[in-house]
Design a protein around this motif. Structure first.
Motif: not given
Lengths: 339, 339
Positions: B18-20, B56, B58-60, B62-63, B66, B71-72
């Motif tokens: 899924v991730l880079p 990294g 922070k953005k992951v 979000e995924l 799912e 909670y951030v």
């Protein structure tokens, strides 16, 4: 600042004498430009203003500050929390004081309002130019439009706005005359992702060589810069500063979390510009845009649009490889159209 | 959460579907653990709590959200501005409400004070253990100490604290008896940089094989975790939360800018632990620690200490290469001592 001198490869080797190699090329480029003293904007500046939009820039500003005074404005990363916006307002207030202290000029409500209008007018001209690219065939190439967006960060805003509007008058005439830069059948491409600082024309040039049309850049040198205006709800200094916070926190930049606005923006732009394929553009080692490609890939799939992800730096070593990939990508698009 | 299941390579290939690929191994590891359902902590959690310490993560998150509610909590990056600390306090307040809502338990001043004391006691025990490693020869190996630091995030804090103190009693006796894990001449090494989540023992194991002593970890699984206590100035809820903000904003983590506290901390620790060489440890693609190595390299030079920078992931493919580099590095240290 970053928009001014952060898009060239030739300053990267200088930067790499100090910085780690596996950093974003934009960061290495601007740091190298100051280190080797070849950017006139750096050399004539009293202060550089940075922000905390990404880890790489945030940490390299510390090192840049050793070469030239660098003021870092903190950008909260959860854009929709009231507490974050209040904090951002305080950061803007502190920055206002810094600028007053540096220049000796008082930032009044009147002056700030005039400055907001000045830059809003520039945004409107850029948006007018962008909307002309919705036409088929587009009256201006993607490469030329990109250059105009790029120099919007450098040129005098009054002259720039007037000249862009003059250009748009010419392009209006072209559209009336049915004159375009390509045939009506050329694939219409959106580039979505990292900003392209001047003189980074790499991907646009390759696309132009293949005969495709880049019709829109979903980028901070693109729609994210000029789509929304700063719209104050009143004339007080606080209301003006608040409007700046509201505008900038609504930018669908990948530094924000979550960034659902970008998903919506890419979907909307794809329709508005009759896009036939998306090139997802990531500067090497940019985690924000790299990870967010997962979500934009889903947008493309939902919209039935082919997407090609290109992760690259400013060096030309991979240009032929990118061109081959772009050609294969365009064949997919043409295949869908029955060519 | 990250401390619990983010240190193993075997979940990385799942994540890379899924991730880079060019992301930090810790991020890929934890995301993969949730994706493949092999981490019991993830599987039994109602909520994951993340933070905005790096792009990294922070953005992951979000995924990850799912796959499991995430909670951030936003962490301001300029640690010393009053506005940033006030914002952080508001983030803590919002998090408190979230936890009360999730659990149905009210967080009272009394309960929070007790929890602060509980974790302070754990920190004191870890600090006691750390200080025993200042002895020569050290009574415990770096690898064993690392494991204890790592499980401090997982184990029941009361039992853990009691057991660490029991261990320290034993180690006190060892020191009295002159018993150590190596000879007195073994090189004393500081590891400074990224945290090592369980079961990441790669660099410590290599160092142990070469006969060197890792005597201190300047790391978030190390001194940055336990050196400072949360020290409230009063018993009200606000004062307790404020003390948490004050403690965490004083951590010399590379996510902060500027982070001069880390320069001072590395200098101080090198003296306190009679360090003879620094291994600068960066997880691949961690910009914060990678860029900050420039400043720590200067610290090492000023202190006359050799420094070796190791940038690696969790895979063992480069283990032999790292060992060769470490052996050459230890020869430099021994050479300086006249061996």
């Amino acid at each position: 600042m970053v928009g001014l001198c952060g898009g060239a490869d030739f300053s990267v080797p200088d930067a790499e004498a100090v910085l780690p190699r596996n950093l974003c090329p934009l960061i290495k480029s601007f740091y190298g430009f100051k280190l080797n003293g070849t950017c006139p904007y750096f050399q004539s500046s009293d202060l550089v203003v940075g922000e905390t939009t990404c880890d790489g820039k945030k940490k390299v500003y510390e090192l840049l500050n050793e070469l030239i005074p660098t003021y870092v404005l903190e950008i909260p990363h959860k854009p929709d929390t009231p507490a974050g916006k209040e904090f951002w307002l305080k950061e803007l207030d502190a920055f206002k004081l810094k600028m007053e202290d540096l220049t000796g000029n008082k930032i009044t409500a009147e002056k700030l309002k005039a400055a907001i209008e000045l830059i809003n007018n520039k945004r409107k001209a850029l948006k007018r130019l962008s909307e002309l690219r919705q036409k088929n065939p587009p009256p201006i190439s993607g490469l030329d439009a990109l250059l105009i967006y790029q120099i919007s960060f450098n040129d005098d805003p009054v002259r720039f706005t007037a000249k862009v509007n003059e250009l748009c008058d010419e392009l209006d005439q072209r559209v009336k005359d049915g004159v375009g830069v390509t045939s009506k059948d050329a694939p219409r491409i959106m580039i979505s992702g990292c900003p392209m600082a001047i003189p980074n024309w790499k991907v646009h040039s390759i696309l132009q060589e293949t005969g495709a049309n880049v019709v829109v850049e979903e980028s901070c040198i693109g729609t994210r810069y000029f789509t929304d205006l700063v719209e104050p709800k009143g004339d007080s200094l606080k209301e003006l500063l608040w409007a700046i916070v509201e505008k900038y926190s609504a930018i669908p930049c990948a530094c924000f979390t979550p960034n659902e606005r970008r998903v919506k923006s890419v979907t909307d732009l794809a329709k508005q510009f009759n896009v036939e394929g998306i090139i997802y553009y990531t500067l090497q080692n940019c985690h924000d845009y790299n990870v967010e490609s997962v979500k934009i890939d889903r947008v493309a799939k939902t919209a039935g649009l082919p997407m090609l992800k290109i992760e690259t730096d400013y060096a030309m070593g991979d240009a032929s490889q990118i061109k081959t990939r772009v050609e294969a990508f365009l064949e997919i698009i043409q295949g869908k159209k029955g060519f």
